[in-house]
Design a protein around this motif. Sequence first.
Motif, short mmCIF file in Angstrom:
data_model
loop_
_atom_site.label_atom_id
_atom_site.label_comp_id
_atom_site.label_asym_id
_atom_site.label_seq_id
_atom_site.Cartn_x
_atom_site.Cartn_y
_atom_site.Cartn_z
N UNK A 85 49.14 69.18 80.52
CA UNK A 85 48.07 69.06 81.51
C UNK A 85 46.76 68.77 80.79
N UNK A 86 46.10 67.69 81.21
CA UNK A 86 44.90 67.23 80.52
C UNK A 86 43.74 67.16 81.49
N UNK A 87 42.54 67.53 81.00
CA UNK A 87 41.31 67.37 81.77
C UNK A 87 40.76 65.98 81.45
N UNK A 88 40.69 65.14 82.51
CA UNK A 88 40.31 63.72 82.33
C UNK A 88 39.08 63.43 83.17
N UNK A 89 38.09 62.83 82.58
CA UNK A 89 36.89 62.44 83.32
C UNK A 89 37.24 61.31 84.28
N UNK A 90 36.46 61.25 85.38
CA UNK A 90 36.74 60.21 86.39
C UNK A 90 36.59 58.80 85.84
N UNK A 91 35.83 58.63 84.81
CA UNK A 91 35.66 57.30 84.24
C UNK A 91 36.79 56.86 83.34
N UNK A 92 37.73 57.78 83.08
CA UNK A 92 38.87 57.45 82.22
C UNK A 92 40.11 57.33 83.10
N UNK A 93 40.80 56.21 83.01
CA UNK A 93 41.99 55.99 83.84
C UNK A 93 43.22 56.59 83.19
N UNK A 94 44.21 56.88 84.02
CA UNK A 94 45.48 57.40 83.51
C UNK A 94 46.14 56.38 82.58
N UNK A 95 45.92 55.09 82.85
CA UNK A 95 46.51 54.06 82.00
C UNK A 95 45.94 54.13 80.59
#
Length: 802
Positions: A709-719
Amino acid sequence: MNVSRRWLEDFLRRSLVAREVAQQLAMLGAPVDAIEPLHADLAEIRVGLVETVAPHPNADRLRVCEVNDGSGSLHHVVCGAPNVTAGRRYPFAPVGATIPHGKDGTPMRLERAKIRGEVSEGMLCSARELGLGQEHDGILELDTNAAPGTPFLEVAGLGDDRLVVDVTPNRPDLLGHKGVARELAAALGVQLRLPAIPGAATLEIPPARRTGATGELGGIRFALEDSKGCGRFHAALIRGAKVVPSPAWLQRRLQAVGVRPISNVVDATNYVMLELNQPMHAYDAGTLRGPALVVRRGRPGESLVTLDGASHTLDADTTVIADAEGAIGLAGIMGGGSTEVSDVTTDVLLEGAWWSPSGVRRTRRRLGMSTEASYRFERGVDLWAAGEAMRRSIEIIHATAGGQLVEPPLDLWPHPSQPARIFLRPARVAQVLGVDLPVPTVEQHLLAIGATVLSKPEDQRIAVDVPGWRPDLTDEIDLIEEIARIHGFDTFPVELRRYRVGSLADAPVERLAAEVRAGLAAAGLFEVGTLPTVPDDAPDAVRLLNPTSSEEPFLRRDLLPGLVRQVERNFRNHVREVRLFELGTAFRAHPGQRPEEERRVAAVVTGLRAPRHWSDTGAPDYDRWDLKGLFEAAVALANPEALVQVQGNSWVATSPAGAVVGRATALVADAPPWAAPLFGFELALDVAPRDARRYAPLPTTPASERDLALIVADGVSAAQVHAVLRRAGGALLEQVVVLDEYRGATIGDGRRSVMFRLTFRDPHRTLRDREVDAVERQLLQALEAELGVKRRDGAAQAAQGD
């Protein structure tokens, strides 16, 4: 092309059955559109032998005859013809037969009748009553020893069949009886000979005198000034001919193919045209001014009155035949009225030429004319065979009109040439046809079509000199097709064999189209092909310069409208369930540039989702979700890099660059009340090169799975995260899959939690936990360094799991 069965029989020296001839020609690529029996109305007429003739007891001008028609009993016939004689044979129509021309010119059925007190049981017929002439004062006498009762058609040589042959533009040789007979001779394995001319004496025709562009014949000057419009010109001069009606055999031969007899000289030229596919023309030599005959271009302001009485204005693009003072004929189309052969003509000038097909076509279209000659010249006659046609014309005119050939014929040929030579490889024949034909068989088939064959064993090739009457034979593959055609398409094995005609791979777009076609067909859709022309007049529509229909002068911009029209046609025929697709090209106009062409696939569905069956309660109709499934399946085949997304009530497929490459939606059609909703999609074919799919065996070692489980900023896509994981995971990371996404207060604004499942595997051994832990630490370090992505803490993970 009208072909006479009896004419073909004279070429092949054997009896033919019209239906069998039609079947054979169809297998040879010249289908017969119709078979028309000739003089079928005379089938009931028999040969009657008049046994006795006696005066009618009650009428001075009538006679009572006893007629033997081979039935075993004599017939009592009352006859008014003055030439009836005992012991002679006449056409006899028994009671119940129908004669073509009765008293009022209409067919009349004969009945047993009493004439001035004497019973008459049939009729002895005149030529007019049989429709064979205007003579009606006397009965038609038969010069034959045929037994009484023999069919009249057989004795008179009138029994014939007219075959209407569909001749394709690439086979001009089939516009003559010799060409058709040559095809049959090749297929049947028999010899071919020109028919004998009745009444023709042995005539020694000297070889033609070959010159360049000028010559002289019997005091007439010849000049070939337009060598582009006329490649070769033959001429012969006959003096002392007598122009009269043609003999019966020549008239019957022309009438059998629908040509009206005119006179012996004109009929001879028409006969040669229909027999050898070489139009000929006859001039009254006494009307030539100069005397001269010149082939040249028309002059500004020059005019010509042709044989049909029409006046034509000429131009510099028109090739004409002229004498010393002006034009006297349109080259390859029609002669002029001023030099027409008439009953006062005694000196006949014969012309046999090769006219440029394109030149004849331009002139014919500009003047709005079409003749039997222009039809043949436009398709191309044999440049090397006009000499044979000239000798044949001289032979027929000499037999029917007399006269003397004053000098050897003239042959103006400024640029002599030879027919083309093609080299044929027997190995290539076997490769294309899938059958290893012996070389002697290959050579035999080539000789049968008139080719000259020279084997070259040293380089494993056959040199083939193409006959001049086959301008369509230009390449090796053409000869292979001829070998297959003469060998018989029906003789090749029917089982499917492995083959490839050439080493060149199929075009990528064709390979892709085949995959899409197979996929949609497997889904239950039927492929159709619609015309690419439409009435659309949008600004970016492509207008055709020479449309086949004035109502549809544009090329289609989309495929779906054509499929919708097919659905509407099905609706008009009360068909509710329709599933169609089409692979085709759409066009877009760009000012100042060539039109854009794009290969696409389109499909439409309406009605029941599955066929009706008595065992179920009824399948539902297609709905928008069925359309979504079909569209996604088509995208996976035709444009796998595209992404399918919802856009209003439709689905669109977009390329990685964001361009729309396809759309699926509900459609509007002119539908009856009982019709179901109509859905459809249209999609561009993506032919970009792709990595070939390779076989991967099932793994033999266990995998180790970790959920991250990773915390990802909205500006970073899953791709982006996926790409880093794949790069940093190395050889042990087998698969990365996104499980879910979570947003909430515990995560914070502008961020989200994305769960990835990582699968680790070594193909040769079982992994240890410490090895997987080490790779996992590498992954987290790379994610934080490159994207600022960190692992979510345990409490937050538990909340996400809840």
